[in-house]
Design a protein around this motif. Structure first.
Motif, PDB file in Angstrom:
ATOM      1  N   ALA A 150      30.603  18.037  85.537  1.00  0.00           N
ATOM      2  CA  ALA A 150      31.062  17.368  84.320  1.00  0.00           C
ATOM      3  C   ALA A 150      32.461  17.819  83.916  1.00  0.00           C
ATOM      4  O   ALA A 150      32.762  19.019  83.930  1.00  0.00           O
ATOM      5  CB  ALA A 150      30.084  17.619  83.181  1.00  0.00           C
ATOM      6  N   PRO A 151      33.327  16.875  83.538  1.00  0.00           N
ATOM      7  CA  PRO A 151      34.646  17.268  83.014  1.00  0.00           C
ATOM      8  C   PRO A 151      34.490  17.830  81.603  1.00  0.00           C
ATOM      9  O   PRO A 151      33.499  17.573  80.917  1.00  0.00           O
ATOM     10  CB  PRO A 151      35.412  15.941  83.007  1.00  0.00           C
ATOM     11  CG  PRO A 151      34.348  14.898  82.818  1.00  0.00           C
ATOM     12  CD  PRO A 151      33.148  15.412  83.575  1.00  0.00           C
ATOM     13  N   LEU A 152      35.487  18.590  81.171  1.00  0.00           N
ATOM     14  CA  LEU A 152      35.507  19.105  79.805  1.00  0.00           C
ATOM     15  C   LEU A 152      36.150  18.055  78.907  1.00  0.00           C
ATOM     16  O   LEU A 152      37.307  17.667  79.137  1.00  0.00           O
ATOM     17  CB  LEU A 152      36.285  20.419  79.750  1.00  0.00           C
ATOM     18  CG  LEU A 152      35.728  21.558  80.617  1.00  0.00           C
ATOM     19  CD1 LEU A 152      36.616  22.800  80.519  1.00  0.00           C
ATOM     20  CD2 LEU A 152      34.297  21.887  80.222  1.00  0.00           C
ATOM     21  N   ASP A 170      42.665  14.522  83.773  1.00  0.00           N
ATOM     22  CA  ASP A 170      43.113  15.195  84.991  1.00  0.00           C
ATOM     23  C   ASP A 170      41.895  15.301  85.904  1.00  0.00           C
ATOM     24  O   ASP A 170      40.994  16.102  85.652  1.00  0.00           O
ATOM     25  CB  ASP A 170      43.669  16.581  84.667  1.00  0.00           C
ATOM     26  CG  ASP A 170      44.294  17.260  85.883  1.00  0.00           C
ATOM     27  OD1 ASP A 170      43.683  17.220  86.964  1.00  0.00           O
ATOM     28  OD2 ASP A 170      45.382  17.851  85.741  1.00  0.00           O
ATOM     29  N   VAL A 171      41.853  14.498  86.960  1.00  0.00           N
ATOM     30  CA  VAL A 171      40.664  14.444  87.801  1.00  0.00           C
ATOM     31  C   VAL A 171      40.555  15.648  88.727  1.00  0.00           C
ATOM     32  O   VAL A 171      39.475  15.932  89.260  1.00  0.00           O
ATOM     33  CB  VAL A 171      40.620  13.131  88.623  1.00  0.00           C
ATOM     34  CG1 VAL A 171      40.555  11.924  87.705  1.00  0.00           C
ATOM     35  CG2 VAL A 171      41.796  13.026  89.570  1.00  0.00           C
ATOM     36  N   MET A 172      41.649  16.363  88.916  1.00  0.00           N
ATOM     37  CA  MET A 172      41.610  17.571  89.730  1.00  0.00           C
ATOM     38  C   MET A 172      41.048  18.741  88.936  1.00  0.00           C
ATOM     39  O   MET A 172      40.136  19.447  89.381  1.00  0.00           O
ATOM     40  CB  MET A 172      43.007  17.919  90.245  1.00  0.00           C
ATOM     41  CG  MET A 172      43.058  19.187  91.090  1.00  0.00           C
ATOM     42  SD  MET A 172      42.322  18.984  92.720  1.00  0.00           S
ATOM     43  CE  MET A 172      43.591  17.941  93.478  1.00  0.00           C
ATOM     44  N   PRO A 184      49.730  23.347  83.953  1.00  0.00           N
ATOM     45  CA  PRO A 184      50.259  23.983  85.177  1.00  0.00           C
ATOM     46  C   PRO A 184      49.277  23.808  86.338  1.00  0.00           C
ATOM     47  O   PRO A 184      48.089  24.101  86.201  1.00  0.00           O
ATOM     48  CB  PRO A 184      50.383  25.462  84.774  1.00  0.00           C
ATOM     49  CG  PRO A 184      50.495  25.445  83.280  1.00  0.00           C
ATOM     50  CD  PRO A 184      49.639  24.301  82.835  1.00  0.00           C
ATOM     51  N   GLY A 185      49.769  23.308  87.427  1.00  0.00           N
ATOM     52  CA  GLY A 185      48.913  23.104  88.587  1.00  0.00           C
ATOM     53  C   GLY A 185      48.025  21.884  88.492  1.00  0.00           C
ATOM     54  O   GLY A 185      47.138  21.690  89.324  1.00  0.00           O
ATOM     55  N   GLY A 186      48.253  21.060  87.466  1.00  0.00           N
ATOM     56  CA  GLY A 186      47.438  19.857  87.301  1.00  0.00           C
ATOM     57  C   GLY A 186      47.682  18.862  88.421  1.00  0.00           C
ATOM     58  O   GLY A 186      48.728  18.852  89.061  1.00  0.00           O
ATOM     59  N   GLY A 187      46.687  18.021  88.645  1.00  0.00           N
ATOM     60  CA  GLY A 187      46.797  17.023  89.701  1.00  0.00           C
ATOM     61  C   GLY A 187      46.867  15.621  89.147  1.00  0.00           C
ATOM     62  O   GLY A 187      47.447  15.382  88.079  1.00  0.00           O
ATOM     63  N   LEU A 188      46.254  14.697  89.870  1.00  0.00           N
ATOM     64  CA  LEU A 188      46.255  13.295  89.465  1.00  0.00           C
ATOM     65  C   LEU A 188      45.627  13.135  88.089  1.00  0.00           C
ATOM     66  O   LEU A 188      44.536  13.620  87.832  1.00  0.00           O
ATOM     67  CB  LEU A 188      45.471  12.470  90.484  1.00  0.00           C
ATOM     68  CG  LEU A 188      45.216  10.997  90.127  1.00  0.00           C
ATOM     69  CD1 LEU A 188      46.528  10.214  90.101  1.00  0.00           C
ATOM     70  CD2 LEU A 188      44.229  10.375  91.119  1.00  0.00           C
ATOM     71  N   ALA A 230      37.826   8.007  90.909  1.00  0.00           N
ATOM     72  CA  ALA A 230      38.822   9.001  91.328  1.00  0.00           C
ATOM     73  C   ALA A 230      38.285  10.417  91.164  1.00  0.00           C
ATOM     74  O   ALA A 230      38.514  11.277  92.016  1.00  0.00           O
ATOM     75  CB  ALA A 230      40.103   8.817  90.501  1.00  0.00           C
ATOM     76  N   PHE A 231      37.563  10.652  90.093  1.00  0.00           N
ATOM     77  CA  PHE A 231      36.988  11.973  89.840  1.00  0.00           C
ATOM     78  C   PHE A 231      36.014  12.355  90.950  1.00  0.00           C
ATOM     79  O   PHE A 231      36.036  13.468  91.466  1.00  0.00           O
ATOM     80  CB  PHE A 231      36.291  11.963  88.480  1.00  0.00           C
ATOM     81  CG  PHE A 231      35.758  13.303  88.051  1.00  0.00           C
ATOM     82  CD1 PHE A 231      36.613  14.295  87.605  1.00  0.00           C
ATOM     83  CD2 PHE A 231      34.398  13.564  88.089  1.00  0.00           C
ATOM     84  CE1 PHE A 231      36.124  15.535  87.197  1.00  0.00           C
ATOM     85  CE2 PHE A 231      33.890  14.797  87.696  1.00  0.00           C
ATOM     86  CZ  PHE A 231      34.761  15.783  87.243  1.00  0.00           C
ATOM     87  N   CYS A 232      35.155  11.411  91.343  1.00  0.00           N
ATOM     88  CA  CYS A 232      34.202  11.673  92.434  1.00  0.00           C
ATOM     89  C   CYS A 232      34.926  11.957  93.746  1.00  0.00           C
ATOM     90  O   CYS A 232      34.573  12.885  94.484  1.00  0.00           O
ATOM     91  CB  CYS A 232      33.266  10.480  92.615  1.00  0.00           C
ATOM     92  SG  CYS A 232      32.026  10.308  91.332  1.00  0.00           S
TER      93      CYS A 232
END
Length: 257
Positions: A150-152, A170-172, A184-188, A230-232
């Protein structure tokens, strides 16, 4: 259990033909989680349990364990979800649900929540005839939550605002952020509407029986669905052939994330 024989309910997530008339079934059970079951003679016209050995069949199974394998001794169907099978697009979507479930569910602890989640999704598609996009979006996000992905969503991961400005997922990192905040270090990161954020929070935390009880405008629903895909893909590090097959039945504008 008697001499290694026991009875359980199970939903067939995948069927693989083997030998002349046998099948290897991937079955989701509440007690054991995901297991492999050898169904001897399941493809024979004289088989008594052919119907129970097809994809998405939910039934009561009598199994015998031998080493690492389970062997099907008897099977009776409980539900075949005929409403899903009568529509090729809904059937393709249900097959995606099964493949995604197989990918995330391995232990019995997760299966206790995931099996009823999948059964309810098939019921919503085939019997209640809910909007497939709404069912898909809600099922995928709730499945990922049940599997521990689960995302926050409490607020922006950077500034802490509960009401985000130009919300992004941020799906990463699996967090929400405001459009102007940077991780910092975030992705798509994919944009969401305010309504989509509220719907996501509802999907992740609502009572199971009310999962499909939310409303969201078409634009917000499409954004939340694409974010789920995208998250999956990022979290599980894989694609799903059944999802590609399902999208072949959609209008061209709905086929791309």
């Amino acid at each position: 259990m008697d001499n290694g024989t026991f009875v359980t309910a199970g939903l067939v997530l995948r069927e693989t033909e083997t030998k002349e008339s046998d099948k290897i079934l991937t079955v989701l059970t509440p007690e054991l989680g995901r297991i492999s079951v050898i169904a001897k003679g399941a493809r024979s016209r004289r088989s008594k349990y052919t119907a129970a050995c097809q994809l998405l069949a939910y039934g009561e199974m009598t199994l015998r364990r031998k080493g690492e394998w389970y062997y099907l001794a008897e099977a009776n169907t409980i539900e075949l979800f005929d409403g899903v099978r009568q529509d090729i697009a809904r059937l393709a979507l249900a097959a995606y649900f099964a493949e995604l479930t197989e990918a995330v569910c391995q232990d019995a602890m997760a299966a206790a929540d995931i099996l009823p989640l999948l059964l309810n999704a098939l019921y919503a598609l085939g019997t209640l005839e809910k909007d497939p996009l709404l069912v898909k979006t809600a099922f995928v996000w709730r499945l990922m939550e049940a599997a521990g992905f689960a995302p926050l969503t409490d607020g922006c991961a950077v500034c802490g605002r509960e009401t985000l400005e130009a919300p992004m997922l941020d799906v990463m990192q699996g967090v929400l952020r405001c459009g102007g905040c940077r991780i910092p270090g975030g992705g798509l990161s994919l944009p969401l509407t305010d309504g989509a954020v509220q719907a996501l929070r509802y999907i992740l935390y609502c009572p199971p029986k009310r999962l499909y009880g939310f409303a969201l405008d078409a634009a917000g629903l499409r954004m939340l669905d694409r974010a789920a895909e995208a998250f999956c893909a990022v979290q599980l590090e894989r694609s799903f052939r059944t999802l590609d097959y399902y999208k072949a039945f959609l209008p061209t504008e709905d086929q791309d994330i």
